[in-house]
Motif scaffolding. Structure first.
Motif, PDB file in Angstrom:
ATOM      1  N   VAL A  94      19.245 114.365  94.370  1.00 13.97           N
ATOM      2  CA  VAL A  94      17.844 114.152  94.003  1.00 13.97           C
ATOM      3  C   VAL A  94      17.502 114.795  92.662  1.00 13.97           C
ATOM      4  O   VAL A  94      16.730 114.240  91.887  1.00 13.97           O
ATOM      5  CB  VAL A  94      16.896 114.634  95.133  1.00 13.97           C
ATOM      6  N   GLU A  95      18.095 115.923  92.340  1.00 14.98           N
ATOM      7  CA  GLU A  95      17.776 116.596  91.079  1.00 14.98           C
ATOM      8  C   GLU A  95      18.228 115.808  89.862  1.00 14.98           C
ATOM      9  O   GLU A  95      17.731 116.010  88.763  1.00 14.98           O
ATOM     10  CB  GLU A  95      18.393 117.998  91.053  1.00 14.98           C
ATOM     11  N   TYR A  96      19.177 114.884  90.039  1.00 21.54           N
ATOM     12  CA  TYR A  96      19.687 114.100  88.920  1.00 21.54           C
ATOM     13  C   TYR A  96      18.986 112.758  88.763  1.00 21.54           C
ATOM     14  O   TYR A  96      19.162 112.088  87.755  1.00 21.54           O
ATOM     15  CB  TYR A  96      21.190 113.846  89.089  1.00 21.54           C
ATOM     16  N   LEU A  97      18.237 112.339  89.754  1.00 22.99           N
ATOM     17  CA  LEU A  97      17.637 111.010  89.752  1.00 22.99           C
ATOM     18  C   LEU A  97      16.357 110.907  88.923  1.00 22.99           C
ATOM     19  O   LEU A  97      15.886 109.809  88.670  1.00 22.99           O
ATOM     20  CB  LEU A  97      17.376 110.550  91.192  1.00 22.99           C
ATOM     21  N   GLY A  98      15.828 112.042  88.521  1.00 24.94           N
ATOM     22  CA  GLY A  98      14.651 112.050  87.649  1.00 24.94           C
ATOM     23  C   GLY A  98      13.501 111.260  88.235  1.00 24.94           C
ATOM     24  O   GLY A  98      13.167 111.396  89.417  1.00 24.94           O
ATOM     25  N   PRO A  99      12.898 110.371  87.433  1.00 24.48           N
ATOM     26  CA  PRO A  99      11.718 109.640  87.884  1.00 24.48           C
ATOM     27  C   PRO A  99      12.018 108.637  89.002  1.00 24.48           C
ATOM     28  O   PRO A  99      11.107 108.138  89.646  1.00 24.48           O
ATOM     29  CB  PRO A  99      11.238 108.910  86.628  1.00 24.48           C
ATOM     30  N   HIS A 100      13.288 108.373  89.258  1.00 26.65           N
ATOM     31  CA  HIS A 100      13.656 107.414  90.304  1.00 26.65           C
ATOM     32  C   HIS A 100      13.772 108.063  91.679  1.00 26.65           C
ATOM     33  O   HIS A 100      13.880 107.367  92.686  1.00 26.65           O
ATOM     34  CB  HIS A 100      14.970 106.727  89.962  1.00 26.65           C
ATOM     35  N   ALA A 101      13.755 109.389  91.735  1.00 27.65           N
ATOM     36  CA  ALA A 101      13.948 110.099  92.997  1.00 27.65           C
ATOM     37  C   ALA A 101      12.909 109.702  94.040  1.00 27.65           C
ATOM     38  O   ALA A 101      13.250 109.463  95.205  1.00 27.65           O
ATOM     39  CB  ALA A 101      13.927 111.608  92.764  1.00 27.65           C
ATOM     40  N   GLY A 102      11.643 109.629  93.647  1.00 26.04           N
ATOM     41  CA  GLY A 102      10.585 109.281  94.594  1.00 26.04           C
ATOM     42  C   GLY A 102      10.770 107.904  95.197  1.00 26.04           C
ATOM     43  O   GLY A 102      10.649 107.722  96.410  1.00 26.04           O
ATOM     44  N   ALA A 103      11.108 106.932  94.364  1.00 28.82           N
ATOM     45  CA  ALA A 103      11.322 105.565  94.859  1.00 28.82           C
ATOM     46  C   ALA A 103      12.531 105.505  95.789  1.00 28.82           C
ATOM     47  O   ALA A 103      12.509 104.798  96.805  1.00 28.82           O
ATOM     48  CB  ALA A 103      11.501 104.605  93.686  1.00 28.82           C
ATOM     49  N   MET A 104      13.560 106.257  95.452  1.00 25.86           N
ATOM     50  CA  MET A 104      14.763 106.276  96.309  1.00 25.86           C
ATOM     51  C   MET A 104      14.428 106.883  97.672  1.00 25.86           C
ATOM     52  O   MET A 104      14.836 106.358  98.701  1.00 25.86           O
ATOM     53  CB  MET A 104      15.881 107.080  95.648  1.00 25.86           C
ATOM     54  N   ARG A 105      13.685 107.980  97.663  1.00 23.84           N
ATOM     55  CA  ARG A 105      13.288 108.613  98.931  1.00 23.84           C
ATOM     56  C   ARG A 105      12.401 107.678  99.749  1.00 23.84           C
ATOM     57  O   ARG A 105      12.558 107.583 100.972  1.00 23.84           O
ATOM     58  CB  ARG A 105      12.548 109.919  98.666  1.00 23.84           C
ATOM     59  N   ASP A 106      11.467 107.001  99.080  1.00 28.07           N
ATOM     60  CA  ASP A 106      10.588 106.055  99.780  1.00 28.07           C
ATOM     61  C   ASP A 106      11.394 104.935 100.424  1.00 28.07           C
ATOM     62  O   ASP A 106      11.133 104.551 101.567  1.00 28.07           O
ATOM     63  CB  ASP A 106       9.550 105.469  98.832  1.00 28.07           C
ATOM     64  N   GLY A 107      12.357 104.408  99.691  1.00 30.93           N
ATOM     65  CA  GLY A 107      13.211 103.349 100.232  1.00 30.93           C
ATOM     66  C   GLY A 107      13.994 103.825 101.436  1.00 30.93           C
ATOM     67  O   GLY A 107      14.115 103.119 102.446  1.00 30.93           O
ATOM     68  N   LEU A 108      14.525 105.036 101.345  1.00 30.01           N
ATOM     69  CA  LEU A 108      15.262 105.622 102.460  1.00 30.01           C
ATOM     70  C   LEU A 108      14.356 105.774 103.685  1.00 30.01           C
ATOM     71  O   LEU A 108      14.728 105.378 104.795  1.00 30.01           O
ATOM     72  CB  LEU A 108      15.844 106.980 102.047  1.00 30.01           C
ATOM     73  N   GLN A 109      13.162 106.316 103.498  1.00 31.87           N
ATOM     74  CA  GLN A 109      12.245 106.494 104.629  1.00 31.87           C
ATOM     75  C   GLN A 109      11.836 105.166 105.247  1.00 31.87           C
ATOM     76  O   GLN A 109      11.697 105.058 106.470  1.00 31.87           O
ATOM     77  CB  GLN A 109      11.009 107.283 104.193  1.00 31.87           C
ATOM     78  N   THR A 110      11.680 104.153 104.425  1.00 30.01           N
ATOM     79  CA  THR A 110      11.352 102.819 104.940  1.00 30.01           C
ATOM     80  C   THR A 110      12.474 102.315 105.835  1.00 30.01           C
ATOM     81  O   THR A 110      12.224 101.762 106.917  1.00 30.01           O
ATOM     82  CB  THR A 110      11.100 101.845 103.777  1.00 30.01           C
TER      83      THR A 110
END
Length: 138
Positions: A94-110
């Motif tokens: 997550v620390e390397y994903l920068g501005p994409h981290a939130g979208a990645m986490r949202d996709g995972l939670q979905t």
């Protein structure tokens, strides 16, 4: 559609690189259309891997079908594995994903929620796919 043919026979090493296009020619003369991995930034490899895991999990959950409950490709055991792998990848990078981290986490939670909804007997909170990495998903 046919593959482009090289103008010269490939080198006997089995693989050559056309550096202008980043394509590889194998001994049969076909083109792979891949870049050398050493030229790809790590965040791009991580992001692409996450997107591939997300897409595969969605397919295994039947989300690509009009009615996921009757999807012929639905396989919750496979979806569980993919979601857990995705959770591990996102959590650890997550620390390397920068501005994409939130979208990645949202996709995972979905995907985690979709898995819970698709399960005949949902896992207890904290024991669903990937939840050992992300914590319980509501």
């Amino acid at each position: 559609m046919t593959e482009p043919q090289p103008t010269e026979p490939p080198e006997p090493t089995g693989r050559t690189t056309d550096s202008e296009y980043g394509q590889h020619l194998d001994t049969a003369g076909t083109t792979d259309n891949v870049r050398d991995l050493d030229s790809v930034p790590s965040v791009e490899i991580i992001s692409r891997s996450a997107v591939m895991l997300m897409s595969a999990a969605a397919e295994k959950l039947g989300l690509a079908e009009e009615d996921p409950d009757t999807a012929p490709v639905r396989d919750l055991d496979e979806a569980r594995r993919l979601i857990t792998a995705l959770a591990g990848l996102i959590t650890s990078s997550v620390e390397y994903l920068g501005p994409h981290a939130g979208a990645m986490r949202d996709g995972l939670q979905t995907l985690q929620r979709a898995f819970r909804e698709a399960s005949a007997e949902p896992d207890p909170p904290g024991q669903g796919p990937g939840e050992k990495y992300t914590g319980p998903v509501n």
